[in-house]
Write a protein that holds these residues in place. Structure first.
Motif, PDB file in Angstrom:
ATOM      1  N   GLY A 193      17.740  12.615   4.446  1.00  0.00           N
ATOM      2  CA  GLY A 193      18.350  10.896   4.587  1.00  0.00           C
ATOM      3  C   GLY A 193      18.637  10.816   5.961  1.00  0.00           C
ATOM      4  N   SER A 194      18.392   9.402   6.333  1.00  0.00           N
ATOM      5  CA  SER A 194      18.827   9.069   7.625  1.00  0.00           C
ATOM      6  C   SER A 194      19.850   7.892   7.384  1.00  0.00           C
ATOM      7  N   ARG A 195      20.060   7.248   8.544  1.00  0.00           N
ATOM      8  CA  ARG A 195      21.156   5.936   8.305  1.00  0.00           C
ATOM      9  C   ARG A 195      20.459   4.791   7.805  1.00  0.00           C
ATOM     10  N   ARG A 196      19.154   4.758   7.775  1.00  0.00           N
ATOM     11  CA  ARG A 196      18.174   3.771   7.211  1.00  0.00           C
ATOM     12  C   ARG A 196      17.848   4.298   5.647  1.00  0.00           C
ATOM     13  N   SER A 197      18.143   5.420   5.146  1.00  0.00           N
ATOM     14  CA  SER A 197      17.843   5.666   3.935  1.00  0.00           C
ATOM     15  C   SER A 197      18.889   5.236   2.975  1.00  0.00           C
ATOM     16  N   ASN A 198      18.712   4.906   1.718  1.00  0.00           N
ATOM     17  CA  ASN A 198      19.756   4.695   0.632  1.00  0.00           C
ATOM     18  C   ASN A 198      19.193   4.871  -0.698  1.00  0.00           C
ATOM     19  N   PRO A 199      20.037   4.807  -1.636  1.00  0.00           N
ATOM     20  CA  PRO A 199      19.629   5.177  -3.084  1.00  0.00           C
ATOM     21  C   PRO A 199      18.603   4.037  -3.400  1.00  0.00           C
ATOM     22  N   ALA A 200      18.523   2.883  -2.931  1.00  0.00           N
ATOM     23  CA  ALA A 200      17.420   1.859  -3.242  1.00  0.00           C
ATOM     24  C   ALA A 200      16.158   2.378  -2.579  1.00  0.00           C
ATOM     25  N   THR A 201      16.096   2.871  -1.613  1.00  0.00           N
ATOM     26  CA  THR A 201      14.621   3.067  -0.848  1.00  0.00           C
ATOM     27  C   THR A 201      14.409   4.701  -1.292  1.00  0.00           C
ATOM     28  N   TYR A 202      15.050   5.538  -1.409  1.00  0.00           N
ATOM     29  CA  TYR A 202      14.807   7.024  -1.661  1.00  0.00           C
ATOM     30  C   TYR A 202      14.310   6.855  -3.261  1.00  0.00           C
ATOM     31  N   THR A 203      14.884   6.002  -4.151  1.00  0.00           N
ATOM     32  CA  THR A 203      14.400   6.053  -5.540  1.00  0.00           C
ATOM     33  C   THR A 203      13.134   4.998  -5.689  1.00  0.00           C
ATOM     34  N   GLY A 204      12.934   4.515  -4.737  1.00  0.00           N
ATOM     35  CA  GLY A 204      11.594   3.467  -5.016  1.00  0.00           C
ATOM     36  C   GLY A 204      11.908   2.155  -5.520  1.00  0.00           C
ATOM     37  N   LEU A 205      13.323   2.078  -5.854  1.00  0.00           N
ATOM     38  CA  LEU A 205      13.894   0.659  -6.725  1.00  0.00           C
ATOM     39  C   LEU A 205      13.705  -0.585  -5.476  1.00  0.00           C
ATOM     40  N   LEU A 206      13.755  -0.430  -4.276  1.00  0.00           N
ATOM     41  CA  LEU A 206      13.702  -1.359  -3.343  1.00  0.00           C
ATOM     42  C   LEU A 206      12.490  -2.243  -3.559  1.00  0.00           C
ATOM     43  N   ALA A 207      11.392  -1.350  -3.815  1.00  0.00           N
ATOM     44  CA  ALA A 207       9.944  -2.197  -3.695  1.00  0.00           C
ATOM     45  C   ALA A 207       9.924  -3.149  -4.856  1.00  0.00           C
ATOM     46  N   PRO A 208      10.254  -2.948  -6.155  1.00  0.00           N
ATOM     47  CA  PRO A 208      10.247  -3.784  -7.158  1.00  0.00           C
ATOM     48  C   PRO A 208      11.234  -5.070  -6.981  1.00  0.00           C
ATOM     49  N   ILE A 209      12.332  -4.776  -6.093  1.00  0.00           N
ATOM     50  CA  ILE A 209      13.351  -5.570  -5.926  1.00  0.00           C
ATOM     51  C   ILE A 209      12.816  -6.591  -4.628  1.00  0.00           C
ATOM     52  N   ARG A 210      11.997  -6.261  -3.671  1.00  0.00           N
ATOM     53  CA  ARG A 210      11.480  -7.047  -2.822  1.00  0.00           C
ATOM     54  C   ARG A 210      10.266  -7.936  -3.322  1.00  0.00           C
ATOM     55  N   THR A 211       9.620  -7.308  -4.269  1.00  0.00           N
ATOM     56  CA  THR A 211       8.538  -8.134  -4.951  1.00  0.00           C
ATOM     57  C   THR A 211       9.119  -9.091  -5.802  1.00  0.00           C
ATOM     58  N   ALA A 212      10.205  -8.854  -6.402  1.00  0.00           N
ATOM     59  CA  ALA A 212      10.686  -9.901  -7.319  1.00  0.00           C
ATOM     60  C   ALA A 212      11.328 -11.288  -6.419  1.00  0.00           C
ATOM     61  N   PHE A 213      12.015 -10.921  -5.412  1.00  0.00           N
ATOM     62  CA  PHE A 213      12.356 -11.744  -4.124  1.00  0.00           C
ATOM     63  C   PHE A 213      11.252 -12.385  -3.691  1.00  0.00           C
ATOM     64  N   ALA A 214      10.399 -11.984  -3.398  1.00  0.00           N
ATOM     65  CA  ALA A 214       9.123 -12.563  -2.734  1.00  0.00           C
ATOM     66  C   ALA A 214       8.413 -13.761  -3.766  1.00  0.00           C
ATOM     67  N   LYS A 215       8.259 -13.262  -5.026  1.00  0.00           N
ATOM     68  CA  LYS A 215       7.726 -14.029  -5.925  1.00  0.00           C
ATOM     69  C   LYS A 215       8.627 -15.154  -6.061  1.00  0.00           C
ATOM     70  N   ALA A 216      10.057 -14.866  -6.238  1.00  0.00           N
ATOM     71  CA  ALA A 216      10.872 -16.248  -6.431  1.00  0.00           C
ATOM     72  C   ALA A 216      10.846 -17.067  -5.481  1.00  0.00           C
ATOM     73  N   ASN A 217      10.573 -16.632  -4.337  1.00  0.00           N
ATOM     74  CA  ASN A 217      10.813 -17.450  -2.930  1.00  0.00           C
ATOM     75  C   ASN A 217       9.399 -17.845  -2.370  1.00  0.00           C
ATOM     76  N   GLY A 218       8.173 -17.278  -2.897  1.00  0.00           N
ATOM     77  CA  GLY A 218       7.003 -17.762  -2.356  1.00  0.00           C
ATOM     78  C   GLY A 218       6.691 -17.302  -0.795  1.00  0.00           C
ATOM     79  N   VAL A 219       7.339 -16.107  -0.380  1.00  0.00           N
ATOM     80  CA  VAL A 219       7.230 -15.440   0.724  1.00  0.00           C
ATOM     81  C   VAL A 219       6.917 -14.186   0.909  1.00  0.00           C
ATOM     82  N   PRO A 220       6.387 -13.298   1.880  1.00  0.00           N
ATOM     83  CA  PRO A 220       5.924 -12.058   1.860  1.00  0.00           C
ATOM     84  C   PRO A 220       7.188 -11.241   1.587  1.00  0.00           C
ATOM     85  N   ALA A 221       6.741 -10.081   0.890  1.00  0.00           N
ATOM     86  CA  ALA A 221       7.857  -9.107   0.527  1.00  0.00           C
ATOM     87  C   ALA A 221       8.272  -8.472   1.538  1.00  0.00           C
TER      88      ALA A 221
END
Length: 773
Positions: A533-561
């Motif tokens: 892991g690096s300073r930029r890696s975290n549990p959200a990125t390592y587990t793949g959790l960040l991808a659906p979170i970003r998608t949820a934010f993008a869908k709720a706000n109508g902007v790119p993920a």
């Protein structure tokens, strides 16, 4: 939860100078999650630091005490020399007094440099080379003539590597295609790239013709032609360029690189395309013909290097020559220390990079056992990791030997046997993360037992010996297993139950399971390989959790993920999405400060205006796993968060840098990801590593749940609680190396306790309180 006791008493102003230097004074330690704790640690004693994973043990011992000791030592060098040293800032602590020089003996695996072996790391091979340079027949030369890292001693064919690499051309080229159709499959050679243009416009062959139609000369020019200057007629390219055949270029550009530093795509290609084999010239010995044929007492140096250490020690005892007597005494002492520490099954030619974390730590320990230094602070990180209970007593004795020489020994450990052997115990907690970092107890072991802290309550914990074992639903057959020290092993691994494979270190457990079970269809392995892991890696990125979170934010706000990634469009321009700004102060330690633009939130102000159910992306990443579980109640995020909670990581923040996690936390993070796979058979390699006694109970409950859900669980483990809890045991041994590799017992744990006589049986019987009635 018991109330937090008072810290240990501070020395009074009337204390004598001798008394004031008998303790390491820590005041106001706040590194990572430490909550400004203050305590005194006795010097020249064995102190064990306990607490659940993430409670702050490593932050106190490694991140504060050892780190400041090393920083102060580095400051004694000139500014010029310091500029070549790793620069570290001062730990976040008010006062640290009476420090002595710290030697850290951790579980970091040894470098992946293939030229480093157990023999070179411990200097045992260096001493052996000198013995051969003096006594060998015929005489070869100085000790460097027996070195595979020196020009005069290495095999010319493999340059001292012991193996040669070959490239599978089918993975490099598709002969059914032309160059213009993308015949080259190596990364970086896609149609239109610069490497491809040099090939396609070389004029040496037709880029529109399929490769299978090339003449012998055209094939040679495409694949094997050595470096030469040619004229390339490509748009926008120089007219004269250096050309080399595809295989020549791949060897030079890709295969010469350190695999661990490669980009994932390139590493995957190399693993797929490159085949390694023992060098046909030296047979894998790495040595020149002269070095590999000279003998001492009828043995070559390659044969000595390949011997199990116990056998090599016996062989050297029969050599008696006054000219090398002192050297032989030192060499025998080093080998005997390796045997004593439970590593007698290794050989000097074992590549250092293949050792487990526990093995690496014990090899490092040997370098200090014979040292004449005293009043040094030795710092150990779970020195019993990977050790069978049979070997733990020997490890404790070695720790005491270091202490009895007048050294301060600080040990981060969970095993009750080590805690019981301590002169002084420091218990941190009461929980992990923000719930930890406080001093719960400091004093002797008996006081800990009576303290009612989490560690005190679990110190006498014993898992119940399982008698109501589950019935298997099938079996995995292993027949004729001969990897490493396995002696033609036949064994059936039951399915649908919890199976534990045990035995002393080096008995063949990993060889049996990783060699015969891993890789089969439907099998997922969570092994001991480290999480990078690096300073930029975290549990959200390592587990793949960040991808659906970003998608949820993008869908709720109508902007790119991509706006919701701190590594992409949404990153703060001042800190590039790190949240911190690192300032290089030349010869002084660099300084990390919170970014003034985003105030540590990592994103641009515009991104932070977008919300999901009232929370912006920075606030979501600050959530703990438990908080996020209540926020994301459905879909993929909920599934991933539930797995993290199952392995006891509910306190981790989603955006916490991965490189701040403890070893136990990283192990459980990897375990959670492996268990998220859709599979029927899970293979776990020592999952209790880094786990507190209280956490082991939770792990056992998780393993039960996996089996009850219809899965099979196969665990390589030394912990008696896991052995006792198993439905089925496979015990290997009786010893390590060539003394192991046999199946001693298969069946339920109660049967082993009742009738077994192996080291595992004896220790499990003692753990369970004797033979069952």
């Amino acid at each position: 939860m018991p109330s937090e006791p008072e810290n240990t008493p501070f020395p009074t102003p009337e204390a004598t100078q001798a008394d004031s230097h008998s303790v390491i004074e820590v005041r106001g330690a706040r590194e990572n999650n430490l909550a400004g704790i203050s305590l005194d640690i006795p010097k020249r004693r064995l102190t064990v630091f306990t607490g659940v994973s993430g409670s702050g043990k490593s932050s106190l011992v490694f991140g504060t005490i050892a780190a400041e000791s090393r920083r102060l030592i580095n400051e004694t060098y000139t500014a010029f020399l310091q500029s070549f040293m790793p620069s570290t800032g001062r730990p976040d602590v008010d006062v640290l007094n009476n420090l002595s020089a710290a030697i850290i003996v951790d579980q970091e695996r040894m470098g992946a440099n293939s030229r480093s072996t157990v023999g070179t790391f411990t200097d045992a091979y260096t001493m052996l080379r000198i013995v051969f340079s003096r006594l060998s027949t015929p005489y070869v030369g100085t000790s460097s003539a027996f070195s595979f890292n020196a020009a005069e001693g290495m095999c010319a064919r493999c340059e001292g590597m012991g193996e040669i690499s070959d490239v599978d051309l089918d993975e490099l080229l598709d002969v059914e295609l032309s160059l213009n159709e993308g015949a080259v499959k190596a990364p970086g050679f896609q149609v239109g790239s610069w490497y491809w243009q040099v090939l396609a416009h070389s004029g040496l062959y037709d880029p529109d013709r399929k490769l299978k139609e090339y003449s012998e000369q055209e094939w040679y020019d495409l694949v094997h032609k050595p470096l030469t200057k040619i004229k390339v007629d490509a748009p926008g390219s120089p007219s004269n360029v250096s050309y080399e055949g595809l295989l020549v270029k791949v060897r030079r550009v890709y295969l010469a690189k350190d695999r661990e530093k490669m980009q994932p795509q390139l590493r995957a290609f190399v693993d797929r395309a490159v085949v390694y084999a023992a060098c046909p010239e030296c047979g894998g010995s790495r040595l020149s013909e002269a070095a590999r044929t000279a003998t001492v007492a009828g043995r070559t140096i390659a044969e000595c290097s390949g011997m199990q250490l116990t056998d090599l020690a016996d062989f050297l005892r029969d050599i008696d020559d006054p000219s090398v007597a002192p050297l032989l005494a030192n060499l025998r002492g080093t080998l005997e220390s390796l045997v004593e520490i439970g590593l007698g099954y290794l050989s000097l030619d074992r590549p250092a990079g293949t050792l487990s974390g526990g093995e690496a730590q014990r090899v490092k320990m040997v370098r200090h056992l014979g040292s004449s230094l005293t009043d040094v602070t030795y710092v150990f990180d779970e020195p019993t990791a990977g050790l069978h209970p049979h070997d733990i007593a020997r490890m404790i004795e070695l720790l005491r030997r270091l202490r009895d020489k007048g050294n301060t020994v600080l040990v981060v450990e969970h095993k009750p046997e080590v805690i019981a052997a301590a002169d002084h115990v420091v218990d941190l907690g009461p929980g992990a993360g923000t719930d930890g970092g406080r001093l719960c107890y400091a004093g002797d072991v008996e006081g800990l037992r009576a303290s009612e802290t989490l560690t005190g309550r679990h110190l006498g914990y014993r898992a119940r010996l399982r008698t109501d074992v589950r019935r298997p639903t099938g079996q995995l057959e292993i027949r004729g297993a001969r990897l490493h020290n396995l002696k033609d092993v036949d064994v059936d691994v039951p399915l649908g139950v919890l199976t534990v494979v045990t035995g002393v270190a080096g008995s063949g457990k990993s060889s049996l399971i990783h060699g015969s079970v891993a890789g089969r269809e439907g099998v997922v392995v969570a092994d001991q390989s480290p999480i990078r892991g690096s300073r930029r890696s975290n549990p959200a990125t390592y587990t793949g959790l960040l991808a659906p979170i970003r998608t949820a934010f993008a869908k709720a706000n109508g902007v790119p993920a991509s706006l919701f990634s701190a590594n992409s469009e949404g990153a703060c321009g001042n800190c590039n999405g790190l949240g911190l700004v690192y300032t290089d102060l030349a010869m002084m330690a660099g300084v990390a400060t919170v970014c003034e633009e985003c105030e540590g939130r990592r994103f641009t102000p515009e991104v932070l205006t977008y919300t999901l159910r009232g929370r912006n992306i920075s606030e979501v990443l600050e959530m703990s796993v438990g908080e996020a579980g209540a926020f994301f109640t459905s879909g993929q995020p909920r599934t991933l968060l539930r797995r993290l909670d199952d392995v006891g990581l509910s306190y981790l923040r989603l955006g916490q840098p991965l490189n701040t996690l403890s070893g136990g936390e990283r192990q459980r993070l990897k375990l959670a990801i492996s268990m998220a796979e859709d599979s029927a058979t899970y293979v776990l390699d020592e999952p209790t590593t880094g786990l507190h006694l209280a956490d082991v109970e939770q792990l056992l409950a998780l393993l039960d749940r996996l089996v009850d859900d219809g899965n099979s669980v196969l665990v390589i483990e030394h912990h008696q609680a896991v052995m006792a809890h198993a439905d089925h045991l496979i015990d290997l041994g009786p010893g390590g190396g060539h003394d192991g590799g046999r199946v001693l017992f298969t069946g339920p744990p109660a049967e082993l306790v009742a009738h077994g006589d192996s080291p595992t049986a004896r220790h499990l019987r003692e753990y369970a309180g004797g033979r069952p009635a």
